[in-house]
Design an enzyme around this catalytic site. Structure first.
Site, PDB file in Angstrom:
ATOM      1  N   THR A 293      66.701 -32.299  73.928  1.00 32.44           N
ATOM      2  CA  THR A 293      65.400 -32.896  73.644  1.00 32.44           C
ATOM      3  C   THR A 293      65.123 -32.181  72.430  1.00 32.44           C
ATOM      4  O   THR A 293      64.303 -32.859  71.964  1.00 32.44           O
ATOM      5  CB  THR A 293      64.141 -31.825  74.148  1.00 32.44           C
ATOM      6  OG1 THR A 293      64.066 -30.334  74.437  1.00 32.44           O
ATOM      7  CG2 THR A 293      64.469 -32.140  75.503  1.00 32.44           C
TER       8      THR A 293
ATOM      9  N   LEU B 292      59.204 -25.169  71.838  1.00 30.38           N
ATOM     10  CA  LEU B 292      60.183 -25.214  70.805  1.00 30.38           C
ATOM     11  C   LEU B 292      61.259 -26.689  69.939  1.00 30.38           C
ATOM     12  O   LEU B 292      61.559 -27.196  69.255  1.00 30.38           O
ATOM     13  CB  LEU B 292      60.907 -24.385  69.416  1.00 30.38           C
ATOM     14  CG  LEU B 292      62.207 -23.538  70.243  1.00 30.38           C
ATOM     15  CD1 LEU B 292      62.608 -22.424  68.777  1.00 30.38           C
ATOM     16  CD2 LEU B 292      61.949 -22.906  71.399  1.00 30.38           C
ATOM     17  N   TYR B 293      62.187 -26.666  71.731  1.00 35.76           N
ATOM     18  CA  TYR B 293      63.241 -27.684  71.779  1.00 35.76           C
ATOM     19  C   TYR B 293      63.130 -28.940  71.453  1.00 35.76           C
ATOM     20  O   TYR B 293      62.448 -29.572  73.109  1.00 35.76           O
ATOM     21  CB  TYR B 293      64.011 -27.177  72.691  1.00 35.76           C
ATOM     22  CG  TYR B 293      64.033 -25.686  72.573  1.00 35.76           C
ATOM     23  CD1 TYR B 293      65.233 -25.892  70.966  1.00 35.76           C
ATOM     24  CD2 TYR B 293      64.954 -24.960  73.486  1.00 35.76           C
ATOM     25  CE1 TYR B 293      65.948 -24.773  71.440  1.00 35.76           C
ATOM     26  CE2 TYR B 293      65.385 -23.541  72.699  1.00 35.76           C
ATOM     27  CZ  TYR B 293      66.331 -23.406  71.468  1.00 35.76           C
ATOM     28  OH  TYR B 293      66.686 -22.277  71.818  1.00 35.76           O
ATOM     29  N   GLY B 294      61.859 -29.929  71.140  1.00 33.44           N
ATOM     30  CA  GLY B 294      61.260 -30.745  71.110  1.00 33.44           C
ATOM     31  C   GLY B 294      59.713 -31.170  70.514  1.00 33.44           C
ATOM     32  O   GLY B 294      59.465 -30.134  69.606  1.00 33.44           O
TER      33      GLY B 294
END
Length: 321
Positions: A20, A51-53
């Site tokens: 992502t 936070l991943y995306g």
């Protein structure tokens, strides 16, 4: 096999960030195939984060979709989630209001499809103490919102201070042949002493240890690595000497450079005085997952000595961030 928050986990985990947090994210179908493959091969420690995306689409949303389709797999997975940043930013906010917001948002998106086994603030907020952070998370454990507390990118003293407040389930730090910092700054030693497993992110040097990067232009446009110091110009050219030396070891052993990099971590974990180490290589395709989870034998003492010599003769230059 190590046990985290009461569940056994395989020797290798799986990093969801690559799916992502990618300039060209793979299709959901491809992601699901990779996730199913990871689970079939024993990589049941999954690492994600809001936070991943983007706030609208990150690994939490992917997990919701996956466990909606495969609800029977939820109990098989040990899920570690990172948060504690300001929404849509990479800025830590360790206030109680924001940590609660972050956990509640992850739970809202997961929508009961999967519980949070471990929650960790992605970075320690310099405006708060780790004691304050862990106290807040410990209360969330009592409330049943999370099962365990993790730490991310912290030093040895911080690990000790945090562990005095509440048992720490895992410490996530970068570790690879490309980044051996924790072996020299007492983080690994402290985790071993306290019995805390280390979750090793970027165990393939953000992909460079696979041999896929031979020059700066091999890094795709928009890729985070394009701005990191150790991937720039003369630094990258010098650092690739280590990669080439590792390739030679891999060729003699009949495996890939990436598998050597992972075998090195697993062998370290097996040494006296070292903590349990769970590497979490990323992978966007089924084939990559199969390659990264292949059961490669531990390296011999002679091979470990050879790699130690390679590390000493090819010191990595350029900071990690």
């Amino acid at each position: 096999m190590p046990t985290l928050v009461g569940k056994e986990v395989g020797p290798t985990g799986f990093g969801l960030m690559r799916m992502t947090w990618n300039p060209t994210p793979p299709s959901e179908e491809t992601c699901f195939e990779s996730l199913n493959t990871a689970l079939e091969l024993g990589a049941n420690f999954w690492n994600g984060g809001e936070l991943y995306g983007t706030p609208e689409r990150n690994s939490t949303h992917l997990l919701n979709s996956y466990f909606t389709k495969y609800p029977e797999k939820a109990d098989q997975v040990v899920l570690s989630m990172k948060g504690g940043l300001k929404p849509g930013e990479l800025t830590p906010d360790g206030s109680e209001a924001n940590i609660r917001r972050s956990v509640d948002e992850c739970l809202r998106v997961l929508d009961g499809k999967k519980s949070i086994d471990i929650f960790e603030c992605a970075r320690q907020d310099p405006n708060t103490t780790v004691e304050q952070t862990v106290t807040i998370l410990a209360q969330l454990v009592k409330e049943g919102k999370i099962k365990g507390i993790g730490l991310s990118e912290v030093d040895a003293e911080t690990v000790r201070r945090a562990h005095k407040v509440h048992p720490i389930a895992a410490v996530e730090v970068e570790l690879s042949l490309w980044a051996t910092d924790i072996l020299h700054n007492d983080v690994a030693k402290t985790c071993a002493e306290l019995g805390i497993p280390v979750v090793a992110y970027s165990p393939l040097g953000r992909g460079v240890l696979t041999g896929s990067i031979t020059k700066w232009s091999d890094i795709p446009e928009g890729d985070f690595r394009r701005i990191l110091p150790k991937y720039q110009g003369e630094a990258l050219e010098k650092n690739l000497k280590l990669v080439n030396a590792v390739k030679n070891v891999a060729e003699r052993k009949g495996i890939t450079p990436g598998q050597i990099a992972l075998a090195w971590i697993k062998t370290l974990s097996d040494k006296p005085g070292m903590p349990t180490i769970i590497p979490i290589p990323g992978g966007t395709t089924k084939d990559k997952v199969i390659q990264n989870t292949k059961d490669v034998p531990l390296l011999s003492d002679e091979e470990m000595k050879e790699i130690d010599t390679i590390l000493k003769e090819n010191e990595i230059i350029g900071s990690r961030y």
